[in-house]
Design a protein around this motif. Structure first.
Motif, PDB file in Angstrom:
ATOM      1  N   ASP A 176       0.818  -1.210   0.000  1.00 20.90           N
ATOM      2  CA  ASP A 176       0.000   0.000   0.000  1.00 20.90           C
ATOM      3  C   ASP A 176       0.854   1.263   0.000  1.00 20.90           C
ATOM      4  OD1 ASP A 176       0.675   0.485   2.607  1.00 20.90           O
ATOM      5  OD2 ASP A 176      -1.292   0.042   3.427  1.00 20.90           O
ATOM      6  N   GLY A 177       2.162   1.102  -0.059  1.00 24.33           N
ATOM      7  CA  GLY A 177       3.033   2.242  -0.359  1.00 24.33           C
ATOM      8  C   GLY A 177       3.269   3.213   0.787  1.00 24.33           C
ATOM      9  N   LEU A 178       2.974   2.812   2.031  1.00 23.98           N
ATOM     10  CA  LEU A 178       3.298   3.658   3.178  1.00 23.98           C
ATOM     11  C   LEU A 178       4.493   3.071   3.915  1.00 23.98           C
ATOM     12  CD1 LEU A 178      -0.288   4.281   4.671  1.00 23.98           C
ATOM     13  CD2 LEU A 178       1.022   5.776   3.130  1.00 23.98           C
ATOM     14  N   THR A 219       5.075   8.517   7.360  1.00 24.13           N
ATOM     15  CA  THR A 219       5.187   8.722   5.915  1.00 24.13           C
ATOM     16  C   THR A 219       4.999  10.196   5.555  1.00 24.13           C
ATOM     17  OG1 THR A 219       4.276   6.497   5.592  1.00 24.13           O
ATOM     18  CG2 THR A 219       4.402   7.920   3.657  1.00 24.13           C
ATOM     19  N   LEU A 226       5.031   9.913  -0.940  1.00 23.21           N
ATOM     20  CA  LEU A 226       4.379   8.599  -0.876  1.00 23.21           C
ATOM     21  C   LEU A 226       2.915   8.722  -0.446  1.00 23.21           C
ATOM     22  CD1 LEU A 226       7.143   6.306   0.717  1.00 23.21           C
ATOM     23  CD2 LEU A 226       6.568   6.635  -1.701  1.00 23.21           C
ATOM     24  N   ILE A 227       2.607   9.754   0.377  1.00 23.79           N
ATOM     25  CA  ILE A 227       1.205  10.012   0.750  1.00 23.79           C
ATOM     26  C   ILE A 227       0.410  10.395  -0.502  1.00 23.79           C
ATOM     27  CG2 ILE A 227      -0.336  11.574   2.011  1.00 23.79           C
ATOM     28  CD1 ILE A 227       0.931   9.721   3.959  1.00 23.79           C
ATOM     29  N   ALA A 230      -0.137   7.316  -2.604  1.00 26.58           N
ATOM     30  CA  ALA A 230      -1.151   6.428  -2.028  1.00 26.58           C
ATOM     31  C   ALA A 230      -2.554   6.997  -2.266  1.00 26.58           C
ATOM     32  CB  ALA A 230      -0.897   6.237  -0.535  1.00 26.58           C
ATOM     33  N   ARG A 231      -2.670   8.323  -2.138  1.00 26.27           N
ATOM     34  CA  ARG A 231      -3.966   8.983  -2.359  1.00 26.27           C
ATOM     35  C   ARG A 231      -4.405   8.806  -3.813  1.00 26.27           C
ATOM     36  NH1 ARG A 231      -2.873  14.069  -0.300  1.00 26.27           N
ATOM     37  NH2 ARG A 231      -3.748  13.463   1.714  1.00 26.27           N
ATOM     38  N   ARG A 235      -5.627   4.433  -2.099  1.00 26.10           N
ATOM     39  CA  ARG A 235      -5.306   3.557  -0.971  1.00 26.10           C
ATOM     40  C   ARG A 235      -5.546   4.226   0.380  1.00 26.10           C
ATOM     41  NH1 ARG A 235      -0.099   2.559  -3.559  1.00 26.10           N
ATOM     42  NH2 ARG A 235      -0.273   0.828  -5.008  1.00 26.10           N
ATOM     43  N   LEU A 236      -6.075   5.461   0.380  1.00 29.44           N
ATOM     44  CA  LEU A 236      -6.339   6.143   1.651  1.00 29.44           C
ATOM     45  C   LEU A 236      -7.841   6.188   1.897  1.00 29.44           C
ATOM     46  CD1 LEU A 236      -3.767   9.101   1.561  1.00 29.44           C
ATOM     47  CD2 LEU A 236      -3.490   6.777   2.462  1.00 29.44           C
ATOM     48  N   ASP A 240      -8.344   7.696   7.089  1.00 27.07           N
ATOM     49  CA  ASP A 240      -6.948   8.091   6.853  1.00 27.07           C
ATOM     50  C   ASP A 240      -6.878   9.596   6.557  1.00 27.07           C
ATOM     51  OD1 ASP A 240      -6.063   5.479   7.130  1.00 27.07           O
ATOM     52  OD2 ASP A 240      -6.025   5.093   4.959  1.00 27.07           O
TER      53      ASP A 240
END
Ligand code: 9D3
Length: 255
Positions: A176-178, A219, A226-227, A230-231, A235-236, A240
């Motif tokens: 999930d990239g965090l 993160t 990376l936030i 993910a957004r 994935r948030l 979140d």
């Protein structure tokens, strides 16, 4: 899968292949690593593998001929075409998606450069892709080759099974990239510093939420890009986003 490694320093790989959680994957041949030294394929009583650069300049250049003989030896043993990788500072930076593709592959031929580089005619004739470890200077491609082998080996079935380290997809930072949350172990108090109370509460719903929030906070602080990624990847969750908004208006100091 099989990886044939062409390196002037095969002895660098021995302790790596015999150590840690990946050892079984290498020992069993699940990740079959074979080492070839171009020096063993060099001609003349000096067995030269490098020479001075045409046009002048510092350092030495690896000669095409001994490398080509290594490739020919490998291609006698392997069926079909197989990717030929050169580790090079000019390559594509290694990342998780590349590692995953290699982890699902049949392997390939990995060439570790030394000195100033490799005769360009060999690269043009044989190399199918170039991989870098990042924008800093090493003395050769051996450490990048071990980095790729390590990352690939730990993704093989049965290598990492303790506590489902990479099985639980939705909690997997790799997926999930965090970044990861902080970890703690005994003693519960160490030099007057206590483990966060929530981790000894026994309430796993609270613990999971706290860990997710720690990952978001760490993160956001160290790898804000990376936030954003993910957004964009969806994935948030709403929760979140609410946590991140609160964090932005009241920044704490995550590890
Ligand atoms: C003076 C020009 N240098 C290029 C930046 C020459 C040079 C430096 C280092 C040529 C080869 C090397 C050896 N490095 C690798 O083989 C290498 C590498 C690296 O140095 N950094 C990041 N990834 C990699 S992958 C292979």
């Amino acid at each position: 899968m099989r990886f044939d490694i062409i390196t002037l320093f095969p002895e660098l790989f021995a302790p790596f292949l015999k150590t840690g959680v990946t050892r079984r994957a290498f020992d069993s041949g699940q990740v079959d690593v074979r080492l070839l030294n171009p020096r063993d394929h060099a001609s003349g009583s000096y067995r030269r593998v490098d020479d001075r650069p045409f046009g002048g300049g510092p350092g030495m250049v690896m000669m095409a001929e001994p490398l080509t003989r290594c490739l020919q030896q490998i291609q006698l043993q392997r069926y079909g075409t197989v990717p030929v990788v050169l580790f090079s500072p000019a390559g594509k930076p290694l990342g998780h998606s590349m590692v995953e593709r290699w982890a699902q592959s049949n392997g390939g031929i990995l060439i570790c450069g030394r000195y100033e580089g490799i005769d360009q005619r060999f690269i043009d004739a044989h190399v199918t892709e170039q991989i870098s470890l990042g924008d800093f200077v090493l003395s050769g491609g051996e450490i990048p080759a071990m980095a790729l082998l390590d990352a690939v080996a730990r993704l093989q079935p049965g290598v990492l099974n303790t506590a489902g380290s990479h099985q639980q997809d939705s909690f997997n930072p790799e997926l999930d990239g965090l970044l990861d949350c902080p970890h703690y172990t005994r003693p519960e108090v160490w030099i007057e510093s206590a483990v966060p109370n929530i981790l000894v509460s026994g309430n796993h719903e609270h613990i999971d939420r706290w860990r997710r929030q720690q990952r978001l906070a760490v993160t956001a602080r160290w790898r804000p890009a990376l936030i954003d990624a993910a957004r964009r990847a969806g994935r948030l969750s709403t929760a979140d986003e609410a946590f991140l908004s609160a964090l932005a208006s009241n920044p704490t100091q995550p590890g």
